[in-house]
Write a protein that holds these residues in place. Sequence first.
Motif, PDB file in Angstrom:
ATOM      1  N   SER A 113       0.833  -1.021  -0.044  1.00 10.39           N
ATOM      2  CA  SER A 113       0.067  -0.097  -0.039  1.00 10.39           C
ATOM      3  C   SER A 113       0.841   1.290  -0.030  1.00 10.39           C
ATOM      4  O   SER A 113       0.336   2.222   0.482  1.00 10.39           O
ATOM      5  CB  SER A 113      -1.066   0.076   1.408  1.00 10.39           C
ATOM      6  OG  SER A 113      -1.641  -1.127   1.421  1.00 10.39           O
ATOM      7  N   LYS A 114       1.940   1.054  -0.520  1.00 12.67           N
ATOM      8  CA  LYS A 114       2.689   2.511  -0.826  1.00 12.67           C
ATOM      9  C   LYS A 114       2.339   3.531  -1.829  1.00 12.67           C
ATOM     10  O   LYS A 114       1.738   2.904  -2.796  1.00 12.67           O
ATOM     11  CB  LYS A 114       4.278   2.208  -1.188  1.00 12.67           C
ATOM     12  CG  LYS A 114       4.688   0.983  -0.177  1.00 12.67           C
ATOM     13  CD  LYS A 114       5.294   1.936   1.324  1.00 12.67           C
ATOM     14  CE  LYS A 114       5.931   0.783   2.262  1.00 12.67           C
ATOM     15  NZ  LYS A 114       5.931   1.179   3.676  1.00 12.67           N
ATOM     16  N   GLN A 115       2.611   4.661  -1.837  1.00  7.56           N
ATOM     17  CA  GLN A 115       2.312   5.566  -2.749  1.00  7.56           C
ATOM     18  C   GLN A 115       3.464   5.637  -3.603  1.00  7.56           C
ATOM     19  O   GLN A 115       4.386   5.873  -3.111  1.00  7.56           O
ATOM     20  CB  GLN A 115       2.068   6.923  -2.295  1.00  7.56           C
ATOM     21  CG  GLN A 115       0.422   6.794  -1.877  1.00  7.56           C
ATOM     22  CD  GLN A 115       0.065   8.300  -1.493  1.00  7.56           C
ATOM     23  OE1 GLN A 115       0.238   8.841  -0.537  1.00  7.56           O
ATOM     24  NE2 GLN A 115      -0.811   9.111  -2.685  1.00  7.56           N
ATOM     25  N   VAL A 116       3.443   5.342  -5.055  1.00  7.93           N
ATOM     26  CA  VAL A 116       4.598   5.114  -5.790  1.00  7.93           C
ATOM     27  C   VAL A 116       4.601   6.551  -6.885  1.00  7.93           C
ATOM     28  O   VAL A 116       3.526   6.489  -7.650  1.00  7.93           O
ATOM     29  CB  VAL A 116       4.821   4.067  -6.487  1.00  7.93           C
ATOM     30  CG1 VAL A 116       5.780   4.079  -7.134  1.00  7.93           C
ATOM     31  CG2 VAL A 116       4.582   2.950  -5.482  1.00  7.93           C
ATOM     32  N   VAL A 117       5.506   7.149  -6.765  1.00 13.69           N
ATOM     33  CA  VAL A 117       5.488   8.389  -8.089  1.00 13.69           C
ATOM     34  C   VAL A 117       6.864   7.757  -8.932  1.00 13.69           C
ATOM     35  O   VAL A 117       7.855   7.748  -8.486  1.00 13.69           O
ATOM     36  CB  VAL A 117       5.927   9.570  -7.332  1.00 13.69           C
ATOM     37  CG1 VAL A 117       6.397  10.648  -8.436  1.00 13.69           C
ATOM     38  CG2 VAL A 117       4.869  10.300  -6.739  1.00 13.69           C
ATOM     39  N   THR A 118       6.480   7.338 -10.071  1.00 16.65           N
ATOM     40  CA  THR A 118       7.487   6.800 -11.055  1.00 16.65           C
ATOM     41  C   THR A 118       7.986   7.798 -11.992  1.00 16.65           C
ATOM     42  O   THR A 118       7.335   8.928 -12.331  1.00 16.65           O
ATOM     43  CB  THR A 118       6.678   5.876 -11.984  1.00 16.65           C
ATOM     44  OG1 THR A 118       6.256   4.879 -11.294  1.00 16.65           O
ATOM     45  CG2 THR A 118       7.755   5.318 -12.993  1.00 16.65           C
ATOM     46  N   ILE A 119       9.499   8.005 -12.075  1.00 17.77           N
ATOM     47  CA  ILE A 119       9.947   9.001 -12.998  1.00 17.77           C
ATOM     48  C   ILE A 119      10.783   8.202 -14.209  1.00 17.77           C
ATOM     49  O   ILE A 119      11.659   7.482 -13.688  1.00 17.77           O
ATOM     50  CB  ILE A 119      10.954   9.729 -12.023  1.00 17.77           C
ATOM     51  CG1 ILE A 119      10.154  10.518 -11.125  1.00 17.77           C
ATOM     52  CG2 ILE A 119      11.455  10.815 -13.228  1.00 17.77           C
ATOM     53  CD1 ILE A 119      10.978  11.227 -10.086  1.00 17.77           C
ATOM     54  N   LEU A 120      10.388   8.418 -15.358  1.00 17.37           N
ATOM     55  CA  LEU A 120      11.095   7.686 -16.383  1.00 17.37           C
ATOM     56  C   LEU A 120      11.982   8.829 -16.626  1.00 17.37           C
ATOM     57  O   LEU A 120      11.883   9.730 -16.950  1.00 17.37           O
ATOM     58  CB  LEU A 120       9.990   7.157 -17.523  1.00 17.37           C
ATOM     59  CG  LEU A 120      10.688   6.380 -18.722  1.00 17.37           C
ATOM     60  CD1 LEU A 120      11.332   5.187 -18.348  1.00 17.37           C
ATOM     61  CD2 LEU A 120       9.896   6.576 -20.022  1.00 17.37           C
ATOM     62  N   THR A 121      13.380   8.331 -16.509  1.00 11.57           N
ATOM     63  CA  THR A 121      14.525   9.505 -16.858  1.00 11.57           C
ATOM     64  C   THR A 121      15.340   8.778 -18.039  1.00 11.57           C
ATOM     65  O   THR A 121      15.467   7.900 -18.247  1.00 11.57           O
ATOM     66  CB  THR A 121      15.047   9.828 -15.522  1.00 11.57           C
ATOM     67  OG1 THR A 121      15.930  10.915 -15.639  1.00 11.57           O
ATOM     68  CG2 THR A 121      16.203   8.561 -14.941  1.00 11.57           C
ATOM     69  N   ASP A 122      16.057   9.893 -18.416  1.00 10.71           N
ATOM     70  CA  ASP A 122      17.260   9.547 -19.492  1.00 10.71           C
ATOM     71  C   ASP A 122      16.518   9.278 -20.791  1.00 10.71           C
ATOM     72  O   ASP A 122      17.210   8.232 -21.363  1.00 10.71           O
ATOM     73  CB  ASP A 122      18.161   8.652 -18.696  1.00 10.71           C
ATOM     74  CG  ASP A 122      19.448   8.907 -19.576  1.00 10.71           C
ATOM     75  OD1 ASP A 122      19.642   9.962 -20.497  1.00 10.71           O
ATOM     76  OD2 ASP A 122      20.430   8.017 -19.191  1.00 10.71           O
ATOM     77  N   VAL A 123      15.223   9.824 -20.842  1.00 13.93           N
ATOM     78  CA  VAL A 123      14.409   9.493 -22.123  1.00 13.93           C
ATOM     79  C   VAL A 123      15.357   9.958 -23.417  1.00 13.93           C
ATOM     80  O   VAL A 123      15.043  11.057 -23.504  1.00 13.93           O
ATOM     81  CB  VAL A 123      13.047   9.650 -21.992  1.00 13.93           C
ATOM     82  CG1 VAL A 123      12.386   9.260 -23.386  1.00 13.93           C
ATOM     83  CG2 VAL A 123      12.444   9.049 -20.804  1.00 13.93           C
ATOM     84  N   ASP A 124      15.503   9.334 -24.281  1.00 14.38           N
ATOM     85  CA  ASP A 124      15.950   9.672 -25.683  1.00 14.38           C
ATOM     86  C   ASP A 124      14.967   9.773 -26.697  1.00 14.38           C
ATOM     87  O   ASP A 124      14.741   8.842 -27.007  1.00 14.38           O
ATOM     88  CB  ASP A 124      17.184   9.082 -26.141  1.00 14.38           C
ATOM     89  CG  ASP A 124      17.771   9.413 -27.514  1.00 14.38           C
ATOM     90  OD1 ASP A 124      17.040  10.400 -28.022  1.00 14.38           O
ATOM     91  OD2 ASP A 124      18.774   8.600 -27.801  1.00 14.38           O
ATOM     92  N   TYR A 125      14.448  10.871 -26.701  1.00 18.34           N
ATOM     93  CA  TYR A 125      12.967  11.194 -27.657  1.00 18.34           C
ATOM     94  C   TYR A 125      13.222  10.710 -29.102  1.00 18.34           C
ATOM     95  O   TYR A 125      12.585  10.523 -30.261  1.00 18.34           O
ATOM     96  CB  TYR A 125      12.608  12.327 -27.665  1.00 18.34           C
ATOM     97  CG  TYR A 125      11.511  12.652 -26.321  1.00 18.34           C
ATOM     98  CD1 TYR A 125      10.354  12.186 -26.328  1.00 18.34           C
ATOM     99  CD2 TYR A 125      12.078  13.090 -25.141  1.00 18.34           C
ATOM    100  CE1 TYR A 125       9.643  12.171 -25.287  1.00 18.34           C
ATOM    101  CE2 TYR A 125      11.316  13.211 -23.997  1.00 18.34           C
ATOM    102  CZ  TYR A 125      10.132  12.765 -24.016  1.00 18.34           C
ATOM    103  OH  TYR A 125       9.242  12.683 -22.851  1.00 18.34           O
TER     104      TYR A 125
END
Length: 191
Positions: A113-125
Amino acid sequence: MKIIDVWNPKGGQGKSMIAINLAAATLELGKKALVICQDPQGTSTLYQKSGNLPFEITDAIPKSKPDVDVIIFDHQAADWEVPEGKLIVMPLKPARDQYATYIDAHKRAQAKSKQVVTILTDVDYRRKGERKLAKLMEKEGAFILPSSGVYGRAAEHYRSIFDDALNRSNLIRDRRREMLQIMTHVLIEVK
Ligand SMILES: Nc1ncnc2c1ncn2[C@@H]1O[C@H](COP(=O)(O)OP(=O)(O)O)[C@@H](O)[C@H]1O
Ligand SMILES: [Mg+2]
């Protein structure tokens, strides 16, 4: 006082980068932050020594309750246990083999039951696969940080991206805005 665990058992996913810059963003938003990092490589000590950070970073849990609004734990690689805190910020990079670790960790966090904030990083568009994944994850509520040399340049001198020394860096305003958006979300919208 808010406690944030920056966690992903896999190394090299951006945990330290996110922890440092979210702490700096906290300051920009007028609140006090402390980063706690149990770093066997002593990175936190190097950051501390540099004197370039406008907040405290330590390698041990303080004995008395610190006078801050936000404590950010920068977890180490191979830290497999779901952290104690309620709020987990989970960075990951858009590579297939790293995704599996993220999915597993995310599932285990949700089961507790954790609140999770996901960050996708280092994205090469420029890469179709990464573009697609970013779009998909953004729909699911993840934050996206594009690949940028700014983070490396800041880290080289143990600074955050909010340091004045980086004012003239390419697209620095966008990078700062993204970080402030994440921290604002964490501070206000996540209960
Ligand atoms: N959006 C990004 N653009 C460029 N480099 C990034 C980005 N996000 C993370 N990195 C780089 O990835 C590397 C690993 O990040 P780090 O924070 O040390 O990961 P961890 O703490 O999870 O091991 C660092 O050199 C960091 O600057
Ligand atoms: Mg790290």
